[in-house]
Design an enzyme around this catalytic site. Structure first.
Site, PDB file in Angstrom:
ATOM      1  N   ALA A  74      32.465  43.463  51.783  1.00 20.60           N
ATOM      2  CA  ALA A  74      31.664  44.625  51.380  1.00 20.60           C
ATOM      3  C   ALA A  74      32.457  45.568  50.485  1.00 20.60           C
ATOM      4  O   ALA A  74      31.968  46.007  49.432  1.00 20.60           O
ATOM      5  CB  ALA A  74      31.156  45.365  52.621  1.00 20.60           C
ATOM      6  N   GLU A  75      33.683  45.894  50.880  1.00 20.94           N
ATOM      7  CA  GLU A  75      34.467  46.844  50.083  1.00 20.94           C
ATOM      8  C   GLU A  75      34.813  46.259  48.719  1.00 20.94           C
ATOM      9  O   GLU A  75      34.787  46.967  47.709  1.00 20.94           O
ATOM     10  CB  GLU A  75      35.745  47.268  50.810  1.00 20.94           C
ATOM     11  CG  GLU A  75      36.513  48.285  50.002  1.00 20.94           C
ATOM     12  CD  GLU A  75      37.241  49.335  50.818  1.00 20.94           C
ATOM     13  OE1 GLU A  75      37.838  50.221  50.179  1.00 20.94           O
ATOM     14  OE2 GLU A  75      37.208  49.284  52.055  1.00 20.94           O
ATOM     15  N   THR A  76      35.083  44.980  48.669  1.00 19.93           N
ATOM     16  CA  THR A  76      35.388  44.348  47.381  1.00 19.93           C
ATOM     17  C   THR A  76      34.182  44.422  46.450  1.00 19.93           C
ATOM     18  O   THR A  76      34.301  44.854  45.296  1.00 19.93           O
ATOM     19  CB  THR A  76      35.814  42.882  47.578  1.00 19.93           C
ATOM     20  OG1 THR A  76      36.984  42.852  48.400  1.00 19.93           O
ATOM     21  CG2 THR A  76      36.083  42.197  46.247  1.00 19.93           C
TER      22      THR A  76
END
Length: 157
Positions: A74-76
């Site tokens: 998700a953060e990527t």
């Protein structure tokens, strides 16, 4: 990120970043962590970022996809969207990540899709949905990034 060469960028993004001196596929990855996890960014634009990770090798002791693996995916994806929104003159720094895990997955590939919720001059927020191979939602995440001016090396000024 594993297979960086498979990332597809729209021509507009390629044109915008052409003179920046940056390798887009290397810049928009999860680096060594992504390599170890088998993370692949398949499609990237400010409007939509798609990527995958295998469940195998990214599990917790019960054999389920680790929540942290979902968070990395998700953060990527959200960060890539925010960086593309900010353009070469800015860098995106994650300041808030929230993940809700809906179901466990024991095998296969999970796919994340990041779409913008807010794109401003100083912040960008993306919603990321992660689904299994049967298109069942595994995780819903939201990432907010601060957009900072980049210096000549492409890092925060």
């Amino acid at each position: 990120m594993g297979e960086q060469s498979q990332t597809t960028f729209p021509q507009q993004v390629l044109d915008e970043w052409a003179g920046s001196g940056h390798d887009l596929r290397a810049l928009f990855s999860a680096g060594h962590l992504g390599d170890r996890m088998g993370l692949q960014v398949l499609e990237a634009s400010p409007d939509r970022v798609v990527g995958t990770i295998p469940v195998e090798g990214n599990t917790q002791p019960y054999g389920l996809l680790h929540g942290g693996a979902s968070a990395v995916l998700a953060e990527t994806l959200g960060s890539v969207g925010a960086m593309l929104h900010g353009g070469p003159a800015k860098i995106a720094v994650g300041v808030d990540l929230n993940c809700t895990h809906h179901r466990g997955v024991r095998s296969g590939l999970v796919t994340g899709v990041a779409t913008p919720v807010h794109r401003g001059r100083t912040t960008a927020t993306y919603e990321i949905t992660i689904t299994d191979e049967q298109d069942k939602r595994v995780c819903t995440a939201r990432l907010t990034c601060l957009l900072r001016p980049a210096d000549s090396t492409g890092t925060a000024a």
